[in-house]
Design an enzyme around this catalytic site. Structure first.
Site, PDB file in Angstrom:
ATOM      1  N   ARG A 198      -0.574   9.056 -10.081  1.00 21.32           N
ATOM      2  CA  ARG A 198      -0.688   7.944  -9.288  1.00 21.32           C
ATOM      3  C   ARG A 198       0.228   6.722  -9.953  1.00 21.32           C
ATOM      4  O   ARG A 198       0.892   5.845  -9.253  1.00 21.32           O
ATOM      5  CB  ARG A 198      -2.022   7.372  -9.106  1.00 21.32           C
ATOM      6  CG  ARG A 198      -2.838   8.505  -8.179  1.00 21.32           C
ATOM      7  CD  ARG A 198      -4.350   8.038  -7.983  1.00 21.32           C
ATOM      8  NE  ARG A 198      -4.442   6.708  -7.318  1.00 21.32           N
ATOM      9  CZ  ARG A 198      -3.999   6.681  -6.081  1.00 21.32           C
ATOM     10  NH1 ARG A 198      -3.910   7.294  -5.190  1.00 21.32           N
ATOM     11  NH2 ARG A 198      -4.250   5.075  -5.787  1.00 21.32           N
ATOM     12  N   ARG A 247       1.971  -5.100   5.874  1.00 24.12           N
ATOM     13  CA  ARG A 247       1.292  -4.078   5.323  1.00 24.12           C
ATOM     14  C   ARG A 247       2.212  -2.806   5.467  1.00 24.12           C
ATOM     15  O   ARG A 247       2.551  -2.432   6.545  1.00 24.12           O
ATOM     16  CB  ARG A 247       0.002  -3.919   6.140  1.00 24.12           C
ATOM     17  CG  ARG A 247      -0.729  -2.782   5.209  1.00 24.12           C
ATOM     18  CD  ARG A 247      -2.279  -2.502   5.785  1.00 24.12           C
ATOM     19  NE  ARG A 247      -2.853  -1.637   4.584  1.00 24.12           N
ATOM     20  CZ  ARG A 247      -4.197  -1.870   4.233  1.00 24.12           C
ATOM     21  NH1 ARG A 247      -5.025  -2.950   4.617  1.00 24.12           N
ATOM     22  NH2 ARG A 247      -4.547  -0.860   3.238  1.00 24.12           N
ATOM     23  N   GLU A 290     -11.936  -4.840  -5.221  1.00 18.49           N
ATOM     24  CA  GLU A 290     -12.294  -3.409  -4.850  1.00 18.49           C
ATOM     25  C   GLU A 290     -11.534  -2.517  -5.802  1.00 18.49           C
ATOM     26  O   GLU A 290     -12.061  -1.357  -6.130  1.00 18.49           O
ATOM     27  CB  GLU A 290     -11.961  -2.979  -3.482  1.00 18.49           C
ATOM     28  CG  GLU A 290     -12.946  -3.669  -2.527  1.00 18.49           C
ATOM     29  CD  GLU A 290     -12.755  -5.039  -2.211  1.00 18.49           C
ATOM     30  OE1 GLU A 290     -11.570  -5.533  -2.503  1.00 18.49           O
ATOM     31  OE2 GLU A 290     -13.676  -5.900  -2.136  1.00 18.49           O
ATOM     32  N   LEU A 339      11.542 -20.386  -4.883  1.00 17.95           N
ATOM     33  CA  LEU A 339      10.307 -19.677  -4.400  1.00 17.95           C
ATOM     34  C   LEU A 339       9.276 -19.641  -5.329  1.00 17.95           C
ATOM     35  O   LEU A 339       9.493 -19.558  -6.531  1.00 17.95           O
ATOM     36  CB  LEU A 339      10.898 -17.883  -4.240  1.00 17.95           C
ATOM     37  CG  LEU A 339       9.805 -16.954  -3.951  1.00 17.95           C
ATOM     38  CD1 LEU A 339       9.331 -16.818  -2.548  1.00 17.95           C
ATOM     39  CD2 LEU A 339      10.162 -15.613  -4.552  1.00 17.95           C
ATOM     40  N   ASP A 348       0.535  -1.137   0.127  1.00 21.36           N
ATOM     41  CA  ASP A 348       0.054   0.139  -0.083  1.00 21.36           C
ATOM     42  C   ASP A 348       0.829   1.506   0.012  1.00 21.36           C
ATOM     43  O   ASP A 348       2.350   1.151   0.477  1.00 21.36           O
ATOM     44  CB  ASP A 348      -0.806  -0.060   1.228  1.00 21.36           C
ATOM     45  CG  ASP A 348      -1.935   0.793   1.053  1.00 21.36           C
ATOM     46  OD1 ASP A 348      -2.303   1.487  -0.051  1.00 21.36           O
ATOM     47  OD2 ASP A 348      -2.547   1.243   2.255  1.00 21.36           O
ATOM     48  N   ASN A 398       1.325   3.594  -2.987  1.00 24.72           N
ATOM     49  CA  ASN A 398       2.009   3.784  -4.165  1.00 24.72           C
ATOM     50  C   ASN A 398       1.272   5.319  -4.334  1.00 24.72           C
ATOM     51  O   ASN A 398       2.187   6.166  -5.011  1.00 24.72           O
ATOM     52  CB  ASN A 398       1.536   3.056  -5.370  1.00 24.72           C
ATOM     53  CG  ASN A 398       2.232   1.545  -5.227  1.00 24.72           C
ATOM     54  OD1 ASN A 398       3.135   1.413  -4.208  1.00 24.72           O
ATOM     55  ND2 ASN A 398       1.715   0.707  -6.096  1.00 24.72           N
ATOM     56  N   HIS A 428       2.753   3.458  -8.832  1.00 26.15           N
ATOM     57  CA  HIS A 428       2.690   2.333  -9.158  1.00 26.15           C
ATOM     58  C   HIS A 428       4.022   1.851  -9.818  1.00 26.15           C
ATOM     59  O   HIS A 428       4.425   0.470  -9.550  1.00 26.15           O
ATOM     60  CB  HIS A 428       1.401   1.913 -10.038  1.00 26.15           C
ATOM     61  CG  HIS A 428       0.045   2.162  -9.473  1.00 26.15           C
ATOM     62  ND1 HIS A 428      -0.100   1.681  -7.913  1.00 26.15           N
ATOM     63  CD2 HIS A 428      -1.055   2.911  -9.615  1.00 26.15           C
ATOM     64  CE1 HIS A 428      -1.451   2.135  -7.740  1.00 26.15           C
ATOM     65  NE2 HIS A 428      -1.866   2.962  -8.524  1.00 26.15           N
TER      66      HIS A 428
HETATM   67  C1  FPP Z   1      -1.558   0.100  -3.379  1.00 27.01           C
HETATM   68  O1  FPP Z   1      -1.356   1.741  -3.305  1.00 27.01           O
HETATM   69  C2  FPP Z   1      -1.281  -0.608  -4.522  1.00 27.01           C
HETATM   70  C3  FPP Z   1      -2.003  -1.043  -5.500  1.00 27.01           C
HETATM   71  C4  FPP Z   1      -3.514  -0.800  -5.498  1.00 27.01           C
HETATM   72  C5  FPP Z   1      -1.366  -1.684  -6.601  1.00 27.01           C
HETATM   73  C6  FPP Z   1      -0.168  -2.486  -6.316  1.00 27.01           C
HETATM   74  C7  FPP Z   1       0.736  -2.571  -7.518  1.00 27.01           C
HETATM   75  C8  FPP Z   1       2.107  -2.499  -7.756  1.00 27.01           C
HETATM   76  C9  FPP Z   1       2.886  -2.510  -6.521  1.00 27.01           C
HETATM   77  C10 FPP Z   1       2.696  -2.251  -8.954  1.00 27.01           C
HETATM   78  C11 FPP Z   1       2.755  -3.428 -10.019  1.00 27.01           C
HETATM   79  C12 FPP Z   1       2.542  -4.821  -9.281  1.00 27.01           C
HETATM   80  C13 FPP Z   1       3.052  -5.918  -9.805  1.00 27.01           C
HETATM   81  C14 FPP Z   1       2.873  -7.209  -9.273  1.00 27.01           C
HETATM   82  C15 FPP Z   1       4.119  -5.791 -11.129  1.00 27.01           C
HETATM   83  P1  FPP Z   1      -2.239   2.726  -3.400  1.00 27.01           P
HETATM   84  O2  FPP Z   1      -2.616   3.283  -4.828  1.00 27.01           O
HETATM   85  O3  FPP Z   1      -3.609   2.192  -2.752  1.00 27.01           O
HETATM   86  O4  FPP Z   1      -1.689   3.834  -2.439  1.00 27.01           O
HETATM   87  P2  FPP Z   1      -2.565   5.178  -1.670  1.00 27.01           P
HETATM   88  O5  FPP Z   1      -3.191   4.269  -0.665  1.00 27.01           O
HETATM   89  O6  FPP Z   1      -1.338   5.741  -1.037  1.00 27.01           O
HETATM   90  O7  FPP Z   1      -3.268   5.802  -2.677  1.00 27.01           O
END
Ligand code: FPP
Length: 243
Positions: free
Chosen positions: A30, A185, A64, A128, A17, A19, A34
């Protein structure tokens, strides 16, 4: 570090979480967050593989997450395809096997194609197991398991009396895996967010304020070291540490 060597979790699950916040702090869109998060994925997979962790389950896209703006959903699907295409050789070099859990039929055709290709290419690896949770929801997983069990009862393959905890575990997407020992987390939120609801019953939980794009090797080792000091009792009185 001594704890890490002695008491490595067999299965680590991560809610990646933060990103979006990471991107906002830098005035980036955003998707920039990612993209940076993808680099953390690469590093954590590599470290896990080197340490001999058996399963690493990453919450990459939740049920979601489909409710996010179309532009972000599309970008995440593309990023997933890009990651798989780009990393497949490196994953193979590290003997990593790939598995996906979730309602995979809901993914975009492009992401699904890359995913199937990568799973097939890495299927004989023995190191792994990287588990990507995609279009994944813990409640949806339980619903799917209940439906499957009901179908088997209706078909006369199993009896109602056969339904026990093992039966339910065996019908989840994670049927062949051990439950996570450690749930990490990032970005400070104290929530489970519909992730592996059944499987985390006895998982140790580690929450860090670090945002996912900043969660790299040193942060991961800190989490593992913390885990190594925990006294896991599984509801009992005595210690089962280092078991
Ligand atoms: C949560 O951050 C993250 C996600 C919803 C997506 C996770 C994706 C990646 C780490 C990138 C690609 C993954 C792979 C496996 C290649 P958020 O957007 O909810 O952050 P925020 O809560 O700060 O808005």
């Amino acid at each position: 570090m001594t704890h890490i060597a002695k008491n490595i979790p067999r299965h680590v699950a991560i809610i990646m979480d933060g990103n979006g916040r990471w991107a906002r702090q830098r005035g980036l869109p955003r998707i920039g967050g990612h993209r940076a998060g993808m680099a953390s994925v690469r590093e954590i997979v590599q470290v896990s593989s080197k340490l001999g962790i058996e399963y690493l389950t990453l919450y990459a896209f939740s049920s979601e997450n489909w409710l996010r703006p179309r532009i972000e959903v599309d970008a995440l699907m593309r990023l997933l395809g890009f990651y798989l295409q780009k990393e497949i050789a490196e994953l193979d070099r590290n003997n990593v096997r790939l598995v996906a859990i979730g309602r995979l039929h809901e993914l975009t055709a492009g992401a699904r194609r890359q995913l199937d290709k990568a799973i097939a290419a890495l299927r004989n690896n023995t190191g792994l197991t990287l588990v990507l949770a995609l279009s994944y929801g813990g409640r949806a997983e339980i619903v799917d398991a209940v439906r499957e069990i009901a179908r088997e009862i209706k078909a006369g393959q199993i009896d109602i009396a056969d339904i026990d905890e093992k039966c339910i575990s065996d019908h989840l997407y994670t049927a062949k895996m051990m439950d996570p020992d450690l749930l990490i987390r990032t970005s400070g939120e104290l929530r489970v967010s519909n992730f592996l609801l059944w499987q985390i019953s006895y998982a140790e939980i580690y929450v860090t304020d670090t945002l996912w794009p900043d969660f790299r090797k040193a942060e991961f080792l800190k989490a593992l070291e913390d885990y190594g000091k925990r006294n896991r009792r599984f509801g009992r009185v005595h210690s089962t540490r280092h078991k």
